[in-house]
Scaffold this motif. Structure first.
Motif, short mmCIF file in Angstrom:
data_model
loop_
_atom_site.label_atom_id
_atom_site.label_comp_id
_atom_site.label_asym_id
_atom_site.label_seq_id
_atom_site.Cartn_x
_atom_site.Cartn_y
_atom_site.Cartn_z
N MET A 198 0.84 -1.21 0.00
CA MET A 198 0.00 0.00 0.00
C MET A 198 0.87 1.25 0.00
N THR A 199 0.32 2.33 -0.53
CA THR A 199 0.99 3.61 -0.36
C THR A 199 0.80 4.04 1.09
N VAL A 200 1.53 5.03 1.52
CA VAL A 200 1.36 5.54 2.88
C VAL A 200 -0.05 6.07 3.06
N THR A 201 -0.58 6.74 2.06
CA THR A 201 -1.93 7.28 2.15
C THR A 201 -2.96 6.16 2.33
N GLN A 239 1.95 1.95 17.13
CA GLN A 239 1.25 0.96 16.31
C GLN A 239 1.37 1.34 14.83
N PHE A 240 1.25 2.63 14.55
CA PHE A 240 1.40 3.11 13.18
C PHE A 240 2.80 2.82 12.65
N LEU A 241 3.82 3.15 13.44
CA LEU A 241 5.20 2.89 13.02
C LEU A 241 5.45 1.42 12.78
N ASP A 242 4.93 0.57 13.67
CA ASP A 242 5.13 -0.87 13.53
C ASP A 242 4.58 -1.41 12.23
N GLY A 243 3.54 -0.76 11.70
CA GLY A 243 2.92 -1.23 10.47
C GLY A 243 3.58 -0.75 9.20
N LEU A 244 4.42 0.26 9.30
CA LEU A 244 5.09 0.79 8.10
C LEU A 244 6.11 -0.19 7.54
N ARG A 245 6.34 -0.07 6.24
CA ARG A 245 7.42 -0.85 5.62
C ARG A 245 8.72 -0.50 6.32
N PRO A 246 9.64 -1.46 6.48
CA PRO A 246 10.88 -1.23 7.24
C PRO A 246 11.68 -0.01 6.79
N ILE A 247 11.81 0.22 5.49
CA ILE A 247 12.61 1.36 5.03
C ILE A 247 11.98 2.69 5.45
N LEU A 248 10.65 2.76 5.39
CA LEU A 248 9.96 3.98 5.84
C LEU A 248 10.03 4.11 7.35
N ARG A 249 9.83 2.99 8.04
CA ARG A 249 9.86 3.00 9.51
C ARG A 249 11.21 3.52 10.00
N ASP A 307 13.35 5.57 8.50
CA ASP A 307 13.48 7.01 8.30
C ASP A 307 12.57 7.81 9.22
N VAL A 308 11.39 7.29 9.48
CA VAL A 308 10.48 7.98 10.40
C VAL A 308 11.05 7.96 11.81
N ARG A 309 11.60 6.83 12.22
CA ARG A 309 12.19 6.75 13.57
C ARG A 309 13.38 7.69 13.72
N VAL A 310 14.18 7.84 12.68
CA VAL A 310 15.32 8.74 12.72
C VAL A 310 14.85 10.16 13.02
N LEU A 317 4.79 10.27 5.07
CA LEU A 317 4.40 10.79 3.75
C LEU A 317 5.58 11.45 3.05
N ALA A 318 6.35 12.24 3.78
CA ALA A 318 7.51 12.91 3.19
C ALA A 318 8.57 11.90 2.77
N THR A 319 8.79 10.89 3.58
CA THR A 319 9.79 9.87 3.27
C THR A 319 9.38 9.09 2.02
N GLU A 320 8.09 8.75 1.93
CA GLU A 320 7.63 8.04 0.74
C GLU A 320 7.86 8.89 -0.50
N GLN A 321 7.57 10.18 -0.42
CA GLN A 321 7.77 11.07 -1.57
C GLN A 321 9.26 11.14 -1.92
N ASP A 322 10.12 11.20 -0.90
CA ASP A 322 11.57 11.20 -1.16
C ASP A 322 11.99 9.94 -1.90
N LEU A 323 11.48 8.79 -1.50
CA LEU A 323 11.82 7.53 -2.16
C LEU A 323 11.32 7.51 -3.60
N ILE A 324 10.15 8.05 -3.84
CA ILE A 324 9.61 8.14 -5.21
C ILE A 324 10.51 9.03 -6.05
N ASP A 325 10.93 10.17 -5.49
CA ASP A 325 11.82 11.09 -6.20
C ASP A 325 13.16 10.44 -6.52
#
Length: 141
Positions: free
Chosen positions: A70-73, A99-109, A111-114, A128-136
């Motif tokens: 899934m996308t983050v959205t 709970q939200f963080l635990d459900g994120l894909r590891p690469i996003l999780r 970056d969000v934890r950092v 959302l910002a991290t996902e956009q960065d990865l898309i870019d």
């Protein structure tokens, strides 16, 4: 300005359509909808439309919710839909963002934890910002 209980109930019942509206009208015959509290409305609504078994299944699905493909959205939408089923998480800000963080894909999780989010809203914004960065990054390759 927030909605009062009566306004919330009126808005929710207004959104019912078709068969749902008919079933609610039948269920609410013994209720005074004009003075019905939001808490009582949700109790009546859930007991009418969600059996204990259905609520238990939906709770398990929420607790095991993972972003996967899934996308983050899309993940946020599913997370928000399920979150209200588990008041211990929905009503505890720290538990909700964990709970939200635990459900994120590891690469996003990662970056969000950092970014060290302290609230759910900050974690969502960072995801959302991290996902956009990865898309870019993928687009620039």
């Amino acid at each position: 300005m927030g909605l009062g209980d009566e306004d919330r109930v009126r808005c929710a019942t207004y959104l019912f359509g078709g068969d749902s509206r008919l079933r609610w009208e039948g269920a609410s015959v013994a209720l005074n909808v004009d003075t019905l509290s939001w808490t009582h409305f949700t109790e009546v609504f859930y007991s009418k439309y969600f059996t204990d078994e259905v609520r238990a299944r939906l709770t398990r699905e929420f607790m095991n919710l993972r972003q996967g493909h899934m996308t983050v959205t899309e993940f946020i939408r599913n997370f928000e839909r399920g979150c209200h089923l588990v008041p211990l998480i929905a009503n505890d800000a720290g538990a909700k963002w964990r709970q939200f963080l635990d459900g994120l894909r590891p690469i996003l999780r990662r970056d969000v934890r950092v970014a060290d989010p302290t609230t759910y809203d900050v974690a969502v914004s960072r995801a959302l910002a991290t996902e956009q960065d990865l898309i870019d990054i993928e687009r620039d390759r």
